[in-house]
Write an enzyme that holds these catalytic residues in place. Structure first.
Site, PDB file in Angstrom:
ATOM      1  N   HIS A 158       0.813  -1.214   0.000  1.00  0.00           N
ATOM      2  CA  HIS A 158       0.000   0.000   0.000  1.00  0.00           C
ATOM      3  C   HIS A 158       0.849   1.268   0.000  1.00  0.00           C
ATOM      4  CE1 HIS A 158      -3.559  -2.405   0.687  1.00  0.00           C
ATOM      5  NE2 HIS A 158      -3.066  -2.919   1.799  1.00  0.00           N
ATOM      6  N   HIS A 169      -8.075  -4.285  -1.106  1.00  0.00           N
ATOM      7  CA  HIS A 169      -7.548  -5.601  -1.451  1.00  0.00           C
ATOM      8  C   HIS A 169      -8.451  -6.283  -2.457  1.00  0.00           C
ATOM      9  CE1 HIS A 169      -6.731  -4.521   2.776  1.00  0.00           C
ATOM     10  NE2 HIS A 169      -5.491  -4.744   2.395  1.00  0.00           N
TER      11      HIS A 169
END
Lengths: 334, 334
Positions: free
Chosen positions: B57, B219
């Site tokens: 991320h 995700h």
């Protein structure tokens, strides 16, 4: 094409509207919609730093407008040179009477338009001198530096030139140190996947899955060879093998390293590549004074990275370390 | 899979090595290879700010370590929670005796591991209090806030909590203001193309070309609907239509806006989306105090954006505006 645009022919206009809104603390639009400037430009008594180039390379070029860096930028269409008029208007917006250092990359369109803009400037008694970045080692042999393109190493040229101007350097001093920065910088790119200009709708070059193109340019210009896709370590080794002998960089040198993603390669992977680059430099006795990893000079959603290395001397080190506040590069000095 | 890794199973290790090398002016590794900390942590007398989460991320999570923001971060595998031990070690690294504010996102693995880490901390007399971010409006209905996930709005929670701690706030004060920041933040994501975890080798979810998934998670968690791919303006309208009524944000409000790319969407396009977001807010009488556009919270090479909006009050405004120096967020205060 999974992209977020409105009318693709107006993508640059739409982007500029958002860009000026977000960064109103740093920069402003001007009468020419294709010229942005530092909010305090022209800064009285200071040499004006101007650059310009095609769009699609964010943060380059307009993202380097700001305190201690660039004063005005001419904005082109995606992957196309700004017009001569845009460069000329950028000169005017940045000129306080101390002259303009136009620091740009070696591309045919930019060369032509900057030359024309300089003629316009001459008629209005604005002194403009240039440095033409040619840090891309893969784009031509070492004995033909005039054929080499400018790539991510341009950021060092703007950083150093902008810092020198902010410190009160004369036009000749700014030009000299910006030229030294680019002469001391060598870059190379590796491409893993191509990019698509929204108004075109499909990539205008190809990179086959399972391969990578070593020496690729920022617009998909062909590289020196197509190879099977390597590991991150192998990519780091290939890139340093090309760059290090070219300068050459040698034991005892202090350098700045920039690994820039081309757009869609995760930043995570850029750090993996960087890790091996620094190891290789350490093995050769080359010391990293400062490093940058991230999407500093992109090509839309191209996959891959560029590696740029700048050899320092005391003057360059001081200028590289200076505080800077732009969209693309913010750096505190403690 | 056109990616730059070595052994995909060690991608996180390799990345951390490079990350620590590049940012040695800000952060350092610790005895636990999955814990990084601010170079000056623990800061004497200051509440320690800790977070953690899965890798992939970037800049989140470790990229927000630094002056006036996060003190220590627990690093997980790609898209997986850090271990309880990593959270616990991060608490110890950040603890100066003033307590720990653990500010993290609402995911099952993180919840479980933070809870276990807090039990370990209790045995060593380290006081830990938590704020669990749940800014993702699309992940559950408004009357089930405990089911909502944390997404890019977590950055506001760290910014505000970190600033309050740096100003000498007590643990309860830091927790209260971080909770207020996340309570006042609403986010939503739109996905245009999936991402691939290198050790998996193919995407574990799909987005059909020509479509987009509204409300997608970081995700690839399914969103609220799959729609034909819209224009940038339409995407801005869809996102604001979801977020604005949920808070609700109303005429007269002052807000901070964050448009974060998910990885591979060009920054240029993120500015195009932002432009319409700010227009919509202006039409509704909502004033943008500050805005951020760029890849602030990504999911490898996913395409798409998240939109996060924070409603300000005077306290939050002061904390948002405070100077900060991290890899992911640098901000000068003039």
């Amino acid at each position: 094409m999974q992209r977020m645009v409105n009318n693709p022919d107006y993508a640059v206009e739409d982007m500029l509207k958002g860009f000026v809104k977000v960064h109103s603390d740093i920069l402003v639009g001007t009468e020419n919609p294709r010229v942005l400037k530092y909010k305090d430009a022209p800064v009285k008594g200071k040499v004006g730093i101007v650059t310009g180039g095609g769009s699609g390379h964010k943060p380059a070029f307009a993202g380097y407008i700001g305190r201690n860096m660039v004063d005005a930028v001419a904005v082109g269409e995606i992957f196309s040179s700004p017009t001569a008029k845009a460069f000329f208007d950028a000169f005017k917006e940045a000129d306080s009477g101390a002259g303009i250092a136009c620091l740009y990359g070696n591309y045919a369109g930019d060369n032509m338009n900057v030359k024309m803009a300089m003629k316009m400037a001459e008629m209005e008694d604005i002194t403009v001198k240039t440095v033409v970045a040619n840090d891309d080692v893969a784009s031509a042999p070492k004995d033909q530096p005039e054929k080499r393109r400018g790539v991510a190493g341009e950021i060092f040229m703007w950083k150093v030139g902008g810092a020198k101007a902010a410190l009160g350097g004369t036009l000749d001093e700014v030009i000299a140190v910006a030229q030294k920065a680019i002469d001391n910088t060598k870059s190379v790119g590796v491409g893993l996947a191509p990019c698509t200009i929204p108004s075109v709708g499909s990539p205008n070059f190809q990179i086959e899955p399972g391969t990578m193109e070593v020496g690729i340019g920022h617009h998909g210009e062909p590289g020196v060879k197509v190879m099977p896709l390597g590991t991150a370590d192998e990519i780091a080794e290939i890139m340093t093998d090309i760059i290090l002998p070219d300068q050459p960089f040698m034991s005892g040198d202090e350098v700045v390293v920039l690994v820039s993603g081309l757009g869609a390669t995760p930043v995570m992977e850029q750090y993996i590549v960087y890790n091996r680059v620094e190891e290789i430099l350490a093995e050769k006795g080359i010391k990293v004074h400062r490093s940058y990893v991230g999407n500093y000079f992109t090509s839309l959603e191209m996959m891959g990275v560029t590696l740029s290395i700048l050899k320092l001397d005391e003057e360059l080190k001081e200028l590289v370390d200076m505080e800077v506040d732009t969209m693309g590069l913010k750096q505190f000095k403690y």
